[in-house]
Scaffold this active site. Structure first.
Site, short mmCIF file in Angstrom:
data_model
loop_
_atom_site.label_atom_id
_atom_site.label_comp_id
_atom_site.label_asym_id
_atom_site.label_seq_id
_atom_site.Cartn_x
_atom_site.Cartn_y
_atom_site.Cartn_z
N ASP A 1 -22.05 16.58 6.06
CA ASP A 1 -20.94 15.85 5.47
C ASP A 1 -19.99 15.34 6.54
O ASP A 1 -19.58 16.09 7.44
CB ASP A 1 -20.20 16.78 4.50
N GLU B 1 -23.87 12.00 7.12
CA GLU B 1 -23.01 11.10 6.37
C GLU B 1 -22.03 10.51 7.39
O GLU B 1 -21.10 11.19 7.84
CB GLU B 1 -22.26 11.83 5.26
#
Length: 399
Positions: free
Chosen positions: A64, A127
């Protein structure tokens, strides 16, 4: 506060802690303090977490917000965003110059890759957000060390708070810019939907034809030189679900539009519980008629299209291992050729609302089509691609 940095969800990225008499950094919610990746004990603890799960048999990680793991060490103020206007997202008042994609982050990437290389067949996907050149560096860090195996390019979904239009020129530019930026051997990674943005059909449904565009998008995504990522529900054409005010859960709704409409449960059948759970789900279900069981029995369904395309992609070397080059097509058509050891597949998507005649230098056979062309049929010379339709053609061998 130490500087003017803004949190992604709005407000200052700093929170004062009365117990310690200090501020702490939170790039997102105040309940999510950033870890200090400049502390070697933190780095080792995070690497140990990776090993913990790899030793238990997972294949890898989606990481993330990889680009915000490390920031500028002196934490200077971020400069103002000259394009920001009142009414735009609070977080975008400033450019992310010193708090996102700062070069030091690539050292953290290289460290993660070194841990993962001890596990054969492992994979990391980051990401990340930024220009094609910034994304490319996540594959190969600035000192030349191997980086992440994959780095998301979310440009098909949108950027800077704006949705990408389903227009041939925009789609072509996204792919061309990324192909030009990537280092040799780097594998592109695309998605048309994720948990942060409105679902594909809902984004492209102003004229009620979002489902047609979604079928074409399936062939574009699975036809590209890339590792394709499907957000759950795309394979049956799930749309955003209207959530009553008292059922909203996404904390970001206090700062921008809620992301709950695209996060409703997967719909396996048409029962009251959609085959998902006998318990009360965290969010309400969508329309009962949109489900896997119904589409499983329908050879013309979205699910059937995805299954045919995935089978063909796995079987056709040009699609899973071939290179990519643009195919010059009439306005409104995004087309490209995948080729591998003499095998070639033309992928074409008509983003316009009119049928388009596409000249074909040589003949070919239809592998899969969303509308208007019989699969398995021969195509010679010019062929017509219907409004919002897409097709894969296995081209004749080059003589």
């Amino acid at each position: 506060p130490p500087n003017n940095w803004r949190a992604v969800f709005g407000g200052s990225a700093w929170e004062f802690d009365e117990r310690t008499g200090q501020y702490y950094l939170h790039s997102f919610l105040r309940e999510q303090p950033d870890l200090n990746w400049r502390n070697p004990d933190v780095v080792e603890a995070m690497h140990a977490a990776l090993r913990f799960w790899m030793d238990r048999g997972v294949d890898g990680f989606r990481i993330d917000v990889m680009g915000m793991v490390l920031k500028h060490p002196e934490m200077p103020d971020n400069p103002p965003n000259p394009n920001w206007r009142p009414g735009d997202r609070d977080a975008d008042q400033l450019l992310w110059t010193y708090s996102r994609n700062w070069p030091d982050v690539y050292g953290a990437v290289a460290g993660i890759r070194q841990v993962m290389d001890a596990y054969q067949g492992s994979v990391t996907v980051g990401e990340v957000f930024g220009s094609p050149a910034q994304l490319a560096w996540y594959y190969l860090t600035v000192d030349g060390a191997p980086g992440l195996h994959l780095a998301f390019n979310f440009s098909f979904i949108g950027h800077d708070g704006q949705h990408t239009n389903w227009e041939a020129d925009e789609l072509r530019e996204i792919v061309q810019r990324y192909e030009e930026a990537l280092f040799p051997g780097a594998q592109p990674c695309y998605a048309f939907g994720n948990h942060d943005r409105s679902r594909f059909i809902s984004r492209h449904n102003a004229d009620g034809r979002g489902a047609e565009r979604a079928r074409a998008a399936a062939l574009v995504l699975l036809g590209l030189r890339a590792t394709p990522f499907l957000y759950y529900g795309e394979e049956i054409g799930m749309e955003d679900v209207a959530i009553p005010e008292d059922r909203l859960l996404d904390p970001s709704r206090f700062f921008w539009e809620s992301r709950d409409p695209e996060r409703t449960p997967m719909q396996w059948d048409g029962s009251a519980t959609r085959g998902f759970s006998a318990a009360e789900p965290w969010l309400p279900y969508g329309p009962a008629e949109l489900n896997v069981a119904t589409q499983d029995a329908d050879g013309s369904s979205m699910l059937a299209l995805y299954r045919r395309a995935i089978r063909l992609r796995k079987a056709e070397a040009a699609l899973h291992s071939g290179d990519w080059r643009d195919f010059v097509a009439p306005p409104g058509v995004f087309a490209f050729i995948r080729s591998y050891e003499g095998r070639r597949v033309l992928v074409a998507a008509n983003t316009s609302l009119e049928a388009v005649a596409i000249p074909l230098p040589e003949g070919g056979r239809v592998l899969v089509s969303t509308a208007g062309i019989s699969e398995g049929s021969r195509v010679e010379g010019t062929f017509s691609l219907g409004p919002l339709a897409a097709v894969w053609l296995a081209l004749d061998a080059v003589r």
